[in-house]
Design an enzyme around this catalytic site. Sequence first.
Site, PDB file in Angstrom:
ATOM      1  N   THR A  68      24.782  13.442 -31.508  1.00  0.00           N
ATOM      2  CA  THR A  68      24.969  13.635 -32.942  1.00  0.00           C
ATOM      3  C   THR A  68      23.686  14.005 -33.685  1.00  0.00           C
ATOM      4  OG1 THR A  68      24.704  11.264 -33.339  1.00  0.00           O
ATOM      5  CG2 THR A  68      26.955  12.076 -33.029  1.00  0.00           C
ATOM      6  N   SER A  69      22.570  14.077 -32.978  1.00  0.00           N
ATOM      7  CA  SER A  69      21.327  14.487 -33.643  1.00  0.00           C
ATOM      8  C   SER A  69      20.607  15.504 -32.770  1.00  0.00           C
ATOM      9  CB  SER A  69      20.417  13.278 -33.899  1.00  0.00           C
ATOM     10  OG  SER A  69      19.717  12.934 -32.729  1.00  0.00           O
ATOM     11  N   GLY A  70      19.646  16.159 -33.361  1.00  0.00           N
ATOM     12  CA  GLY A  70      18.908  17.193 -32.642  1.00  0.00           C
ATOM     13  C   GLY A  70      17.613  16.727 -32.031  1.00  0.00           C
TER      14      GLY A  70
END
Length: 175
Positions: free
Chosen positions: A42-44
């Site tokens: 869900t994050s980079g």
Amino acid sequence: MKKQGWKKVWSVTTTVLVLFVVLLAIALVGVRLLGFQVYAVTSGSMEPTYPTGSLLYVKPVDVKELKVGDAITFLLDEKTVATNRIIEVLPDADDPDVIRFRTKGDANEIADGGSVHSRNVIGRPVFCIPYLGYFANFVQHPPGRYIAIGAAAILLVLAFLPDFFGKDKNSKATP
């Protein structure tokens, strides 16, 4: 197109859809039988290795085997799971059986604030499937869950629809 032609097209279409749903179920749930945990990215913070929206497959690992450079998936708190790369292995000064890991996301400039306790390590990421994490996140929460259940029910009805209406008037019943 003749009635037989439509039946064949219908049969092939529903077969492909059912096969797609089965493969999706295996990718999301069935792999747990092989010991994998599945998480949506869900994050980079770990891009480009694990792009946002990927489905990440994590295998349990003996923490004593982990070394600098390994990616690990771990619990940040009771509800938050993260994946970052080990930049330092820190033996605990008080307890030699405890190992701590300093981690950093590949896309981050600085290391994470705290260290990861060995008991919080879930495992090592083995592979990921890009974009499938978006779908997994969607079906895990309402209204996505209800849409997925409804779509599965409709697919089931569509798959068996020809059986209800497909009786030919010219076919003879077999005793």
